[in-house]
Write a protein that holds these residues in place. Structure first.
Motif, PDB file in Angstrom:
ATOM      1  N   ASN A  32       0.829  -1.219   0.000  1.00  0.00           N
ATOM      2  CA  ASN A  32       0.000   0.000   0.000  1.00  0.00           C
ATOM      3  C   ASN A  32       0.861   1.266   0.000  1.00  0.00           C
ATOM      4  O   ASN A  32       0.574   2.228  -0.727  1.00  0.00           O
ATOM      5  N   LYS A  37       2.454   1.693  -3.393  1.00  0.00           N
ATOM      6  CA  LYS A  37       1.498   2.206  -4.385  1.00  0.00           C
ATOM      7  C   LYS A  37       1.325   3.723  -4.220  1.00  0.00           C
ATOM      8  O   LYS A  37       1.434   4.478  -5.187  1.00  0.00           O
ATOM      9  N   LEU A  38       1.068   4.153  -2.988  1.00  0.00           N
ATOM     10  CA  LEU A  38       0.771   5.566  -2.750  1.00  0.00           C
ATOM     11  C   LEU A  38       1.999   6.459  -2.957  1.00  0.00           C
ATOM     12  O   LEU A  38       1.937   7.478  -3.649  1.00  0.00           O
ATOM     13  N   ARG A  53       0.962  13.742  -4.054  1.00  0.00           N
ATOM     14  CA  ARG A  53      -0.479  13.794  -4.353  1.00  0.00           C
ATOM     15  C   ARG A  53      -1.124  14.899  -3.534  1.00  0.00           C
ATOM     16  O   ARG A  53      -1.233  14.798  -2.299  1.00  0.00           O
ATOM     17  N   ALA A  84      -4.789   8.457  -6.236  1.00  0.00           N
ATOM     18  CA  ALA A  84      -4.790   7.909  -4.874  1.00  0.00           C
ATOM     19  C   ALA A  84      -6.222   7.611  -4.424  1.00  0.00           C
ATOM     20  O   ALA A  84      -6.490   6.556  -3.841  1.00  0.00           O
ATOM     21  N   ILE A 117      -7.691   3.965  -3.324  1.00  0.00           N
ATOM     22  CA  ILE A 117      -8.335   3.740  -2.017  1.00  0.00           C
ATOM     23  C   ILE A 117      -9.717   3.105  -2.212  1.00  0.00           C
ATOM     24  O   ILE A 117     -10.060   2.116  -1.558  1.00  0.00           O
ATOM     25  N   TYR A 129      -4.806  11.157   2.985  1.00  0.00           N
ATOM     26  CA  TYR A 129      -4.102  10.514   1.870  1.00  0.00           C
ATOM     27  C   TYR A 129      -3.359  11.497   0.980  1.00  0.00           C
ATOM     28  O   TYR A 129      -2.648  11.078   0.063  1.00  0.00           O
ATOM     29  N   SER A 138      -0.352  14.279   0.269  1.00  0.00           N
ATOM     30  CA  SER A 138       1.012  14.483   0.775  1.00  0.00           C
ATOM     31  C   SER A 138       1.340  15.963   0.666  1.00  0.00           C
ATOM     32  O   SER A 138       0.765  16.689  -0.143  1.00  0.00           O
ATOM     33  N   GLY A 144       1.464   8.040   3.856  1.00  0.00           N
ATOM     34  CA  GLY A 144       1.260   6.744   3.215  1.00  0.00           C
ATOM     35  C   GLY A 144       1.054   5.661   4.260  1.00  0.00           C
ATOM     36  O   GLY A 144       0.241   4.751   4.076  1.00  0.00           O
TER      37      GLY A 144
END
Ligand code: ZN
Length: 301
Positions: A26, A29-30, A37, A48, A52, A96, A98, A109
């Motif tokens: 996970n 991926k993020l 993001r 993202a 999710i 979620y 950043s 993350g």
């Protein structure tokens, strides 16, 4: 490699090894694949959100987008709910997005990866309280502690609907640990007198109003978890105490706490372009999440 699964905090069970790999995937991926993001990287922010939503769906959960607009651009909090028989709910959430200039592996993350993994683990549960797993958008500046912060929009709508939330748990930057001397600092020198100077523990933080919830969660965590923990309920004006989505729930009178590795007071790559997946301690991160799984099970009793 022999011994690879053994962290100083205690060995991982086979189930925790599975959890660790899910958390790692996970985060990768993020922060590794999607990367930075936020509203300046809007395509990635939406990627993202899609990830999710897809992750909730693969866990067998239907999710709902709770959307709002900022200057013509739509932003989404994403909620997956597991209905219980009692009127009160427990909210487990993480942001979620950043911060500008950072891929946000640890911030956040890790919190998001944990929220998704926990949702999967409760997906077929029959809880007494309704469990809500929520991904919040726009926690970072310039939305931080503003009316456009995703969690504040969400908590305000909960209040308007008359939702009864008896516990909100904000998972914020939970993947970095160090055994080096003086690897832990504090927002005020006074706190350093009472708390460890080695950053090998997970922190639980609340404002004074949420102290009862904080004490309960720490007691439950310590019953099960294989990693040291420290807790503090402090006035919200002390730097760090309000620095995440739990603040939004306090604004609407809900009890809320933050689980954190203390971020800027420990993590050398906080809010930098070097906050990448390779910096994290996945074994100890996993022990935090498996401990929180037990906490949620017991809070629901
Ligand atoms: Zn954060």
């Amino acid at each position: 490699m022999p011994g690879k699964n053994v962290s100083k905090a205690g060995p991982l069970s086979p189930d925790e090894v599975v959890l660790r790999e899910e958390l790692r995937a996970n985060v990768q991926k993020l922060a590794g694949e999607i990367g930075e993001r936020n509203m300046w990287h809007y395509t990635q922010l939406n990627a993202a959100a899609d990830f999710i939503e897809d992750s909730f769906s693969r866990a067998g959960l239907r999710s709902r987008r709770d959307s709002y607009e900022i200057r013509g651009q739509t932003c989404h909090n994403i909620e997956a709910e597991i209905s219980g028989s009692r009127p009160e709910s427990i909210v487990i959430g993480a942001h979620y997005d950043s911060v500008f200039g950072s891929p946000g592996a640890n911030d956040n993350g890790t919190g998001m990866a944990a929220t998704l993994a926990l949702a999967r683990r409760f997906a077929s549960a029959k809880p007494k309280h309704t469990l809500r797993f929520v991904a919040f958008v726009n926690e970072e500046p310039p939305y931080f502690l503003s009316g456009e912060m995703g969690s504040l929009v969400y908590a305000g709508r909960c209040k308007a609907h008359g939702d009864k939330i008896f516990a909100m748990i904000s998972l914020e930057t939970i993947g970095y640990f160090s055994d080096a001397p003086n690897s832990q600092t504090y927002p005020s020198p006074g706190l350093g007198l009472f708390y460890p100077k080695i950053g090998n523990f997970i922190g639980f933080v609340s404002n004074v109003h949420s102290r009862a919830l904080l004490r309960r969660v720490i007691a439950l965590f310590r019953k099960h978890a294989k990693i040291p923990s420290e807790g503090a309920s402090l006035p919200a004006f002390i730097p760090g105490v309000s620095w995440s989505d739990q603040w939004s729930f306090w604004q609407h009178g809900y009890p809320a706490i933050m689980v954190t590795d203390t971020a800027p007071f420990r993590y050398p790559y906080y809010h930098s372009s070097n906050d990448t997946p390779d910096k994290l301690d996945y074994d100890r991160f996993t022990l935090v999440v498996s401990g929180m799984e037990k906490v949620i099970q017991e809070l629901d009793k």
